[in-house]
Design an enzyme around this catalytic site. Structure first.
Site, short mmCIF file in Angstrom:
data_model
loop_
_atom_site.label_atom_id
_atom_site.label_comp_id
_atom_site.label_asym_id
_atom_site.label_seq_id
_atom_site.Cartn_x
_atom_site.Cartn_y
_atom_site.Cartn_z
N ASP A 109 5.52 5.04 5.23
CA ASP A 109 6.54 4.17 5.85
C ASP A 109 6.92 3.00 4.93
O ASP A 109 8.00 2.43 5.06
CB ASP A 109 6.13 3.67 7.25
CG ASP A 109 4.76 3.04 7.32
OD1 ASP A 109 3.84 3.53 6.63
OD2 ASP A 109 4.58 2.05 8.07
N HIS A 110 6.04 2.67 3.97
CA HIS A 110 6.31 1.56 3.04
C HIS A 110 6.86 2.04 1.70
O HIS A 110 7.25 1.23 0.88
CB HIS A 110 5.02 0.76 2.80
CG HIS A 110 4.50 0.13 4.05
ND1 HIS A 110 4.50 -1.23 4.27
CD2 HIS A 110 3.99 0.69 5.18
CE1 HIS A 110 4.01 -1.48 5.47
NE2 HIS A 110 3.69 -0.33 6.04
N HIS A 154 -7.05 -2.14 5.28
CA HIS A 154 -6.22 -1.09 5.85
C HIS A 154 -6.87 0.26 5.51
O HIS A 154 -8.01 0.30 5.05
CB HIS A 154 -4.80 -1.24 5.29
CG HIS A 154 -3.76 -0.48 6.04
ND1 HIS A 154 -3.63 -0.54 7.40
CD2 HIS A 154 -2.79 0.39 5.62
CE1 HIS A 154 -2.63 0.25 7.78
NE2 HIS A 154 -2.11 0.82 6.72
N HIS A 195 0.86 -1.19 0.00
CA HIS A 195 0.00 0.00 0.00
C HIS A 195 0.89 1.23 0.00
O HIS A 195 2.11 1.11 0.13
CB HIS A 195 -0.97 -0.02 1.18
CG HIS A 195 -0.32 0.09 2.53
ND1 HIS A 195 0.56 -0.84 3.02
CD2 HIS A 195 -0.41 1.05 3.50
CE1 HIS A 195 0.96 -0.48 4.23
NE2 HIS A 195 0.40 0.67 4.54
N HIS A 217 1.20 3.95 1.98
CA HIS A 217 1.61 4.72 3.16
C HIS A 217 3.10 5.02 3.08
O HIS A 217 3.89 4.21 2.59
CB HIS A 217 1.32 3.91 4.44
CG HIS A 217 0.06 4.32 5.14
ND1 HIS A 217 -0.69 3.43 5.89
CD2 HIS A 217 -0.58 5.52 5.24
CE1 HIS A 217 -1.74 4.07 6.40
NE2 HIS A 217 -1.71 5.33 6.02
N HIS A 274 6.71 -5.28 11.54
CA HIS A 274 5.93 -4.04 11.60
C HIS A 274 5.21 -3.92 12.95
O HIS A 274 4.06 -3.50 13.03
CB HIS A 274 4.92 -4.01 10.44
CG HIS A 274 4.39 -2.64 10.13
ND1 HIS A 274 3.35 -2.07 10.82
CD2 HIS A 274 4.75 -1.73 9.19
CE1 HIS A 274 3.09 -0.87 10.31
NE2 HIS A 274 3.94 -0.63 9.32
N ASP A 316 0.20 -4.09 5.89
CA ASP A 316 -0.56 -3.55 7.03
C ASP A 316 -2.03 -3.94 6.86
O ASP A 316 -2.63 -3.68 5.82
CB ASP A 316 -0.47 -2.03 7.05
CG ASP A 316 0.91 -1.52 7.41
OD1 ASP A 316 1.84 -2.35 7.46
OD2 ASP A 316 1.05 -0.31 7.62
ZN LIG Z 1 2.95 0.60 7.88
ZN LIG Z 2 -0.07 1.45 6.52
#
Ligand SMILES: [Zn+2]
Ligand SMILES: [Zn+2]
Length: 294
Positions: free
Chosen positions: A69-70, A157, A65, A67, A242, A178
């Site tokens: 952080d990814h 998510h 996805h 986001h 995670h 996630d």
């Molecule tokens: Zn994440």
């Molecule tokens: Zn996420």
């Protein structure tokens, strides 16, 4: 299976942004590219002797996805991989919005790309290595070559999101990304060799401010929920990643200043998470650390 980054958005020096690699012979398949991805890949080459993870060899990637952080390592994957020697376009597969993100990323770095490929540029001999073929995906088989078949399944998510199952000649690996606990993950694993799944400790959840607890309850998985899910999914090995944990002490002193990893110390310890899962799940599991190999 190489864990390149087991972290969260928390800037924890021990835990790079989410990134995992399935390695089959000399080919590497990346899942997510959190911050630090290329340096962790090189560390896997130097420390673990996994030459398939040479940055120039990272040619195929999947993203669960969008986001940050990814995906904060995306320009690193594209551009450092190129300057490290990748000569062909990167192939990337992910949710709706990936193509747009890719177009904007390349636009943001156009000065770099132009000056590296012009008549005096240091990469003018490799004029295609910065290119990306981004594929917006749906559920089902999204990739197949002589070594792997990759199947995407929907996760739950905050946005369009997927988990991935990798089938290789000798192993099956499922990566959750996630998600809150979902039947789709159980179905995708169904006795798989390795399930890599996110989790957060109940201990942490109890300490979160209301709006973050509500977000977590809707979009993430607790240790208790993961234990119940894994009992149904029956993986040979469950790898927990995670997770909002840190091997650092909650507060450490730098000079005269106390330093915390997150505002309000919003993380738990590996120990607590381990105990919460072990008391509810009898299968094989580990709390993943960066550069672990399974
Ligand atoms: Zn994440
Ligand atoms: Zn996420």
């Amino acid at each position: 299976m190489v864990l390149l980054g087991t972290g969260t958005p928390v800037p924890d020096p021990d835990r790079s942004g989410p990134a995992s690699a399935v390695v089959v012979d000399d080919s590497a398949y990346l899942v997510d590219f959190g911050p630090g991805v290329i340096r962790r890949a090189k560390a896997a080459v130097l420390d673990r002797h996994i030459t398939a993870l040479e940055p120039a060899n990272l040619k195929v990637a999947f993203v669960t996805h969008l986001h940050s952080d990814h995906t904060a390592g995306y320009p690193d994957l594209i551009l450092t991989g190129w300057t490290a020697g990748r000569r062909t376009a990167l192939e990337v597969y992910g949710p709706t919005g990936l193509r747009s993100m890719t177009d904007h990323m390349l636009q943001a770095y156009r000065v770099d790309i132009e000056t590296r490929t012009n008549s005096e540029g240091d990469q003018r001999g490799s004029p295609d290595g910065w290119k990306v073929n981004a594929h917006d995906i749906k559920s089902g088989v999204i990739y197949k070559d002589g070594k792997v078949t990759v199947t995407a399944f929907p996760t739950t998510h905050a946005m369009d999101s997927y988990g991935f199952r990798f089938d290789t000649p000798d192993r099956s690996v499922v990566i959750s990304g996630d998600t809150s606990p979902t039947e789709e993950t159980i179905k995708a694993c169904n006795g798989c060799d390795v399930l890599i799944h996110e989790a957060r400790a109940l201990d942490l959840l109890a300490r979160l401010p209301d709006e973050r607890r509500a977000f977590g309850a809707k979009n993430h998985t607790t240790s208790e929920q993961l234990a119940a899910l894994a009992a149904k999914a029956r993986p040979g090995l469950l790898i927990v990643y995670h997770a909002w944990i840190s091997w650092w002490p909650p507060e450490t002193v730098s000079g005269t200043q106390p330093v915390t990893l997150t505002t309000g110390r919003l993380h738990s310890t590996p120990d607590v998470l381990q105990k919460e899962i072990a008391s509810r799940y009898s299968g094989n599991f580990v709390i993943g650390r960066d550069l672990d190999v399974y």
